[in-house]
Scaffold this motif. Structure first.
Motif, short mmCIF file in Angstrom:
data_model
loop_
_atom_site.label_atom_id
_atom_site.label_comp_id
_atom_site.label_asym_id
_atom_site.label_seq_id
_atom_site.Cartn_x
_atom_site.Cartn_y
_atom_site.Cartn_z
N LYS A 272 -25.39 -27.70 13.88
CA LYS A 272 -26.06 -26.69 14.16
C LYS A 272 -25.41 -25.43 13.84
O LYS A 272 -24.41 -25.18 14.67
CB LYS A 272 -26.48 -26.56 15.68
CG LYS A 272 -27.54 -25.75 16.02
CD LYS A 272 -28.07 -25.86 17.47
CE LYS A 272 -29.15 -24.75 17.88
NZ LYS A 272 -29.61 -24.92 19.14
N VAL A 273 -25.87 -24.81 12.77
CA VAL A 273 -24.89 -23.38 12.26
C VAL A 273 -25.59 -22.28 12.45
O VAL A 273 -26.82 -21.95 12.31
CB VAL A 273 -24.70 -23.80 10.77
CG1 VAL A 273 -23.81 -22.80 10.13
CG2 VAL A 273 -24.04 -25.22 10.68
N GLU A 274 -24.80 -21.46 12.89
CA GLU A 274 -25.42 -19.89 12.98
C GLU A 274 -24.55 -18.86 12.31
O GLU A 274 -23.19 -18.88 12.63
CB GLU A 274 -25.38 -19.49 14.75
CG GLU A 274 -25.71 -18.10 14.96
CD GLU A 274 -25.89 -17.68 16.13
OE1 GLU A 274 -26.31 -16.57 16.71
OE2 GLU A 274 -24.89 -18.20 17.06
N ASP B 186 -28.99 -27.57 10.75
CA ASP B 186 -29.84 -26.89 11.41
C ASP B 186 -29.24 -25.27 11.29
O ASP B 186 -28.21 -25.08 11.89
CB ASP B 186 -29.94 -27.23 12.91
CG ASP B 186 -31.00 -26.32 13.53
OD1 ASP B 186 -31.87 -25.44 12.98
OD2 ASP B 186 -31.30 -26.52 14.82
N LEU B 187 -29.89 -24.50 10.37
CA LEU B 187 -29.26 -23.18 10.22
C LEU B 187 -29.94 -22.08 10.69
O LEU B 187 -31.25 -21.98 10.93
CB LEU B 187 -29.10 -22.74 8.85
CG LEU B 187 -28.63 -21.57 8.12
CD1 LEU B 187 -27.10 -21.34 8.62
CD2 LEU B 187 -28.77 -21.56 6.75
N ALA B 188 -29.54 -21.34 11.42
CA ALA B 188 -29.93 -20.10 12.02
C ALA B 188 -29.37 -18.80 11.54
O ALA B 188 -28.13 -18.80 11.71
CB ALA B 188 -30.04 -20.11 13.70
N LEU B 189 -30.05 -17.76 10.98
CA LEU B 189 -29.54 -16.51 10.47
C LEU B 189 -29.77 -15.53 11.21
O LEU B 189 -31.01 -15.20 11.78
CB LEU B 189 -30.26 -16.25 9.12
CG LEU B 189 -29.63 -17.34 7.85
CD1 LEU B 189 -30.25 -16.83 6.68
CD2 LEU B 189 -28.23 -17.47 7.69
N SER C 254 -20.64 -23.32 14.19
CA SER C 254 -21.30 -24.62 14.18
C SER C 254 -20.84 -25.45 15.33
O SER C 254 -19.70 -25.46 15.82
CB SER C 254 -20.70 -25.19 12.78
OG SER C 254 -19.20 -25.68 12.73
N VAL C 255 -21.78 -26.17 15.63
CA VAL C 255 -21.88 -27.33 16.58
C VAL C 255 -22.27 -28.50 16.34
O VAL C 255 -22.72 -28.70 15.19
CB VAL C 255 -22.46 -26.80 18.20
CG1 VAL C 255 -21.87 -25.40 18.77
CG2 VAL C 255 -23.89 -26.70 17.74
N ASN C 256 -22.08 -29.43 17.15
CA ASN C 256 -22.35 -30.95 16.67
C ASN C 256 -23.89 -31.06 16.48
O ASN C 256 -24.73 -30.48 16.98
CB ASN C 256 -21.95 -31.99 17.65
CG ASN C 256 -20.34 -31.96 17.89
OD1 ASN C 256 -19.75 -31.47 16.81
ND2 ASN C 256 -19.88 -32.16 19.13
N GLY C 257 -24.19 -31.86 15.52
CA GLY C 257 -25.49 -32.10 15.32
C GLY C 257 -25.74 -33.07 14.05
O GLY C 257 -24.89 -33.21 13.12
#
Length: 298
Positions: free
Chosen positions: A68-70, A40-43, A33-36
């Motif tokens: 912003k989460v991956e 905002d999720l990406a799988l 995860s980064v700042n946002g």
């Protein structure tokens, strides 16, 4: 907030057979995860586990609100120790297929050990327990990520409290300057009006004196910044209270930071003295630092 966590585990429950355990398929779940300002999720999922995407999104949304989460999932069919040992059924099926092909193409080269291992690894069926194991590992990774983000949140909170304390000092320094600047500008305005009227040889009547005084007072009110300083102090109080309270306060802090910036701009525009202008610039610098870091908090 930024953070990273991972979890690894077998797809099927562990057994006492060490050889079978080393060749069993396993899952690796990584969460970054980064700042946002918003979630905002990406799988990144292998095709075999695409059916779990809705459940994974629900899991992440229940734990995280911003950033912003991956989420990346890797399926290791050979297990962490190496290649998966093919079953006898797979080898028999592969041998039957080879016999059928060579019946039509006698010149075809027989399968090598490497070919057999590559084929069985690529076409291995994903166990039925993979879905439950994936959700369990995702919960573990999200819990570790939340712990990492909480540690960073404590550091950010301390930094924001320090910036807010510095901002409060600037507000307190400006408060006694505001009425003094208003009175100085009022006297200066009166003096200039009298000089202009004297140069024009205007009659010094009580009505004219009253009109001049009213104009000077109205001008003084237009440059009065006491209201802006009061609102700035109130916003600082509210932000400090929210930081002490904790919880999901990121969006409220973001809104208050915008209000601080608006009041500081108004203060700078209405400032009628060099000292107030300098203090308003210092406030804007501190507020901008606060705005940047507030967006990192959840």
């Amino acid at each position: 907030m930024t953070g990273y966590a991972s979890a690894r585990g077998p797809v099927v429950p562990q057994t006492l057979d060490s050889e079978a355990e080393s060749s069993a398929p396993s899952l690796v779940v990584e969460v970054r995860s980064v700042n946002g300002r918003f979630l905002d999720l990406a799988l990144r999922l292998p095709d075999e586990l695409r059916a779990a995407e809705p459940a994974l999104r629900e899991r992440v949304a229940s734990c995280l609100r911003r950033g912003k989460v991956e989420l990346r999932v890797a399926l290791e069919l050979g297990g962490p120790a190496g290649l998966r040992l093919p079953s006898s059924h797979e080898l028999q099926r592969l041998l039957a297929l080879q016999d059928q092909v060579r019946a039509w193409l006698p010149q075809a080269a027989p399968l090598s050990v490497a070919d057999a291992l590559q084929w069985t690894q690529r076409h291995a069926a994903v166990p039925a327990q993979a879905h439950e194991a994936l959700l369990s590992l995702t919960d573990q990774a999200l819990q570790a990520l939340q712990s990492a983000r909480a540690r960073e949140g404590h550091k950010l909170t301390a930094m924001l409290q320090e910036r807010l304390a510095q901002l409060r000092e600037r507000i307190q320094q400006a408060q006694p300057l505001a009425p003094l600047a208003v009175e100085q500008q009022r006297q200066r305005y009166l003096q200039r009006l009298h000089e202009a009227l004297g140069a024009a040889h205007a009659a010094d009547t009580p009505a004219l004196q009253e009109r001049v005084l009213a104009e000077a007072t109205a001008f003084a009110l237009r440059i009065d910044v006491a209201e802006e300083l009061t609102r700035l102090a109130a916003h600082v109080d509210e932000m400090q209270q929210l930081l002490r309270q904790g919880g999901e306060v990121g969006k409220r802090l973001d809104f208050l930071a915008q209000e601080l910036h608006r009041e500081a701009n108004t203060l700078g525009a209405k400032s009628a003295s060099l000292e107030l202008t300098r203090l308003s610039v210092d406030m804007k610098v501190l507020i901008e630092q606060i705005r940047e870091q507030v967006q990192n908090l959840e």
